[in-house]
Design a protein around this motif. Structure first.
Motif, mmCIF file in Angstrom:
data_model
loop_
_atom_site.group_PDB
_atom_site.id
_atom_site.type_symbol
_atom_site.label_atom_id
_atom_site.label_comp_id
_atom_site.label_asym_id
_atom_site.label_seq_id
_atom_site.Cartn_x
_atom_site.Cartn_y
_atom_site.Cartn_z
ATOM 1 N N ASN A 12 -5.632 -7.264 -2.623
ATOM 2 C CA ASN A 12 -5.261 -8.678 -2.552
ATOM 3 C C ASN A 12 -6.322 -9.508 -1.820
ATOM 4 O OD1 ASN A 12 -3.398 -10.814 -3.012
ATOM 5 N ND2 ASN A 12 -2.553 -10.584 -0.942
ATOM 6 N N GLY A 13 -7.559 -9.070 -1.854
ATOM 7 C CA GLY A 13 -8.658 -9.863 -1.290
ATOM 8 C C GLY A 13 -8.657 -9.938 0.226
ATOM 9 N N GLY A 14 -7.974 -8.993 0.890
ATOM 10 C CA GLY A 14 -8.019 -8.963 2.360
ATOM 11 C C GLY A 14 -6.786 -9.551 3.029
ATOM 12 N N VAL A 15 -5.829 -10.038 2.215
ATOM 13 C CA VAL A 15 -4.582 -10.590 2.776
ATOM 14 C C VAL A 15 -3.457 -9.583 2.552
ATOM 15 C CG1 VAL A 15 -2.846 -12.435 2.600
ATOM 16 C CG2 VAL A 15 -5.280 -12.985 2.409
ATOM 17 N N ASN A 16 -2.778 -9.213 3.629
ATOM 18 C CA ASN A 16 -1.652 -8.283 3.493
ATOM 19 C C ASN A 16 -0.574 -8.941 2.626
ATOM 20 O OD1 ASN A 16 0.963 -7.081 4.101
ATOM 21 N ND2 ASN A 16 -0.122 -5.873 5.631
ATOM 22 N N PRO A 17 -0.211 -8.308 1.495
ATOM 23 C CA PRO A 17 0.706 -8.977 0.563
ATOM 24 C C PRO A 17 2.149 -9.021 1.064
ATOM 25 C CG PRO A 17 0.170 -6.778 -0.236
ATOM 26 C CD PRO A 17 -0.658 -6.995 1.003
ATOM 27 N N ILE A 18 2.450 -8.268 2.129
ATOM 28 C CA ILE A 18 3.820 -8.293 2.664
ATOM 29 C C ILE A 18 3.919 -9.319 3.792
ATOM 30 C CG2 ILE A 18 5.674 -6.897 3.714
ATOM 31 C CD1 ILE A 18 4.938 -5.764 0.987
ATOM 32 N N THR A 19 2.959 -9.265 4.739
ATOM 33 C CA THR A 19 3.039 -10.185 5.897
ATOM 34 C C THR A 19 2.279 -11.488 5.657
ATOM 35 O OG1 THR A 19 1.016 -9.286 6.884
ATOM 36 C CG2 THR A 19 3.110 -8.211 7.486
ATOM 37 N N ALA A 46 -0.050 2.552 1.053
ATOM 38 C CA ALA A 46 -0.178 1.724 -0.154
ATOM 39 C C ALA A 46 -0.237 0.232 0.212
ATOM 40 C CB ALA A 46 0.975 2.007 -1.112
ATOM 41 N N VAL A 47 0.476 -0.168 1.248
ATOM 42 C CA VAL A 47 0.364 -1.578 1.690
ATOM 43 C C VAL A 47 -1.060 -1.827 2.218
ATOM 44 C CG1 VAL A 47 1.216 -3.349 3.290
ATOM 45 C CG2 VAL A 47 2.835 -1.753 2.235
ATOM 46 N N MET A 48 -1.594 -0.839 2.932
ATOM 47 C CA MET A 48 -2.973 -0.983 3.438
ATOM 48 C C MET A 48 -3.952 -1.160 2.275
ATOM 49 S SD MET A 48 -2.821 1.954 6.436
ATOM 50 C CE MET A 48 -4.262 1.526 7.417
ATOM 51 N N GLY A 49 -3.787 -0.343 1.245
ATOM 52 C CA GLY A 49 -4.663 -0.464 0.071
ATOM 53 C C GLY A 49 -4.432 -1.772 -0.670
ATOM 54 N N ALA A 50 -3.176 -2.179 -0.737
ATOM 55 C CA ALA A 50 -2.851 -3.423 -1.464
ATOM 56 C C ALA A 50 -3.450 -4.635 -0.757
ATOM 57 C CB ALA A 50 -1.332 -3.569 -1.596
ATOM 58 N N SER A 88 -2.679 -3.908 11.170
ATOM 59 C CA SER A 88 -2.592 -5.200 10.464
ATOM 60 C C SER A 88 -2.626 -4.980 8.953
ATOM 61 C CB SER A 88 -3.708 -6.153 10.919
ATOM 62 O OG SER A 88 -4.965 -5.741 10.402
ATOM 63 N N PHE A 89 -3.379 -3.974 8.513
ATOM 64 C CA PHE A 89 -3.407 -3.660 7.073
ATOM 65 C C PHE A 89 -2.061 -3.095 6.612
ATOM 66 C CE2 PHE A 89 -7.605 -4.176 5.143
ATOM 67 C CZ PHE A 89 -8.363 -4.507 6.261
ATOM 68 N N ALA A 90 -1.412 -2.329 7.505
ATOM 69 C CA ALA A 90 -0.112 -1.740 7.138
ATOM 70 C C ALA A 90 1.007 -2.768 7.248
ATOM 71 C CB ALA A 90 0.190 -0.547 8.039
ATOM 72 N N GLY A 91 0.755 -3.816 8.056
ATOM 73 C CA GLY A 91 1.774 -4.857 8.220
ATOM 74 C C GLY A 91 2.857 -4.459 9.194
ATOM 75 N N GLU A 92 2.622 -3.389 9.939
ATOM 76 C CA GLU A 92 3.570 -2.968 10.971
ATOM 77 C C GLU A 92 2.820 -2.057 11.943
ATOM 78 O OE1 GLU A 92 6.628 -0.194 9.338
ATOM 79 O OE2 GLU A 92 5.598 -0.576 7.439
#
Ligand code: DON
Length: 385
Positions: A287-294, A279-283, A218-222
């Motif tokens: 971003n306060g716990g919200v995945n910035p891509i999904t 990097a998406v996981m870190g972002a 979920s952190f990676a968005g995939e």
């Protein structure tokens, strides 16, 4: 000082504090308006008069002593891309260090691989080099399982059952265990990471593993996948971790069967990620716990600072102090060669390069992230310029 003036200064200071904290956390009304700025300037004028005011002000907005406001603005896209390219070119030819080899598979990963990825809290992606190569996430995974157990059981349980103190010792130190009453010490060393795995609420090893994989994904968005070869390689050689798990279990500091904890932990470390995915996981943390891509919320905003605090104290193991001193950012390293650093409210910076130093931290990834952090003046404790 008369009391009216003091209460004004405190009020102004706290108003601006709230505005800046709010802006770092991405609140809707994030920028202090002109009246808040004026109030803050007035507050500055009186900050020298009480310790309390000065302390609060230094932590937030800058002061006559040199701390400066944290901007929440990222540079324009073309300059961020240029910086990532520049860092890649600058450190590409550094051949120092060597691949980890206590996990045989890791010795066979091409040492020349090198990638850098930035993902901003707004979901913009900047990459250079080998950012599409799936490497084993290793200890970087510990951050997200920590997030999972804080989310599931609350921050107090983690403090009580594992702890959050840095060891100043290697990630697999048995001496550190002995010095801490055989407790797990913190969630980012191997002992604490196996304790974290054991705290995931699950009725079987499969359920435990599937929950961890889903949470990290979920952190990676995939969907992330296990690298079977890494798991077999580490699973056949992880005698030290099996010993650590047994010591913890014997002292009632592990909360499921020790073999299960060690096996699921080994699988967790064998998850494949690319630098971009990490990097998406870190972002997501930035971003306060919200995945910035999904746009999926992965953890509550109130839990993010807990995770980042542990990263700051223990993310680089026995080099955590040096890392805080030079870069001033929460980060986590892995023996697969990945490092993820988080700039709250702004971005994650990831480096991937398999050659490590003695502490087990990737040399080029450390150099690249530190360079980018210096260039963008990202140190959370204040400007180094
Ligand atoms: O348990 C281990 O030793 C590895 N699976 C993870 C260690 C690690 O990544 C330490 N990081 N720098």
């Amino acid at each position: 000082m008369n009391p009216q003036k003091l209460s004004f200064s405190l009020l102004a200071t706290f108003t601006l504090t709230a505005a800046v904290v709010c802006s770092l956390n991405g609140c809707a009304s994030s920028q202090p308006d002109e009246s808040e700025m004026a109030a803050a300037q007035a507050a500055t004028a009186v900050t020298h008069t009480t310790n309390r005011t000065t302390t609060v002000y230094l932590l937030t907005t800058g002061s006559p002593t040199g701390a400066r406001p944290q901007s929440t603005e990222n540079p324009p896209a073309d300059s961020l891309q240029a910086l990532v390219d520049e860092a890649y070119a600058k450190f590409k030819d550094d051949q120092s260090g060597k691949n980890a080899d206590y996990i045989p598979y890791l010795a066979s990963v091409p040492s020349e691989l090198f990638g850098i990825a930035i993902v901003t809290a707004g979901g913009k992606v900047f990459t250079a080099g080998d950012t599409g190569y799936p490497f084993s996430i290793q200890s970087c995974s510990k951050v997200f399982t920590l997030a999972e157990i804080i989310e599931e059981s609350g921050e107090d349980e983690v403090l009580k059952k594992i702890g959050v103190e840095p060891t100043g010792m290697a990630f697999n130190s048995v001496t550190a265990l002995g010095l801490h009453d055989n407790t797990a010490i913190n969630p980012l060393v191997n002992a604490g990471a196996m304790a974290s795995v054991s705290m995931v609420q699950a009725g079987s090893a499969d359920e435990r593993w599937n929950k961890i994989l889903a949470f990290e994904s979920s952190f990676a968005g995939e969907p992330l996948k296990l690298i079977d070869e890494v798991n077999r390689s580490e699973g056949g050689t992880n005698f030290r971790n099996r010993g650590i798990a047994s010591i913890l279990y014997n002292g009632q500091h592990l909360f499921c069967d020790p073999i299960e904890a060690c096996e699921v932990y080994t699988k967790q470390c064998s998850i494949g990620v690319t630098a971009r995915q990490l990097a998406v996981m870190g972002a997501t943390l930035a971003n306060g716990g919200v995945n910035p891509i999904t746009q999926q919320r992965c953890i509550s905003p109130k839990h993010v600072p807990r995770v980042l605090a542990v990263m700051m104290m223990a993310g680089f193991y026995d080099e955590s102090g040096k890392w805080a001193y030079t870069a001033g950012l929460p980060a986590k390293t892995g023996v697969g060669g990945g490092i993820v650093a988080v700039v709250p409210g702004r971005m994650a910076i990831v480096g991937f390069s398999p050659r490590l130093n003695e502490a087990g931290n990737s040399i080029r990834a450390t150099e690249a992230i530190n360079y980018i952090a210096q260039q963008l003046d990202l140190n959370l404790f204040g400007s180094l310029k």
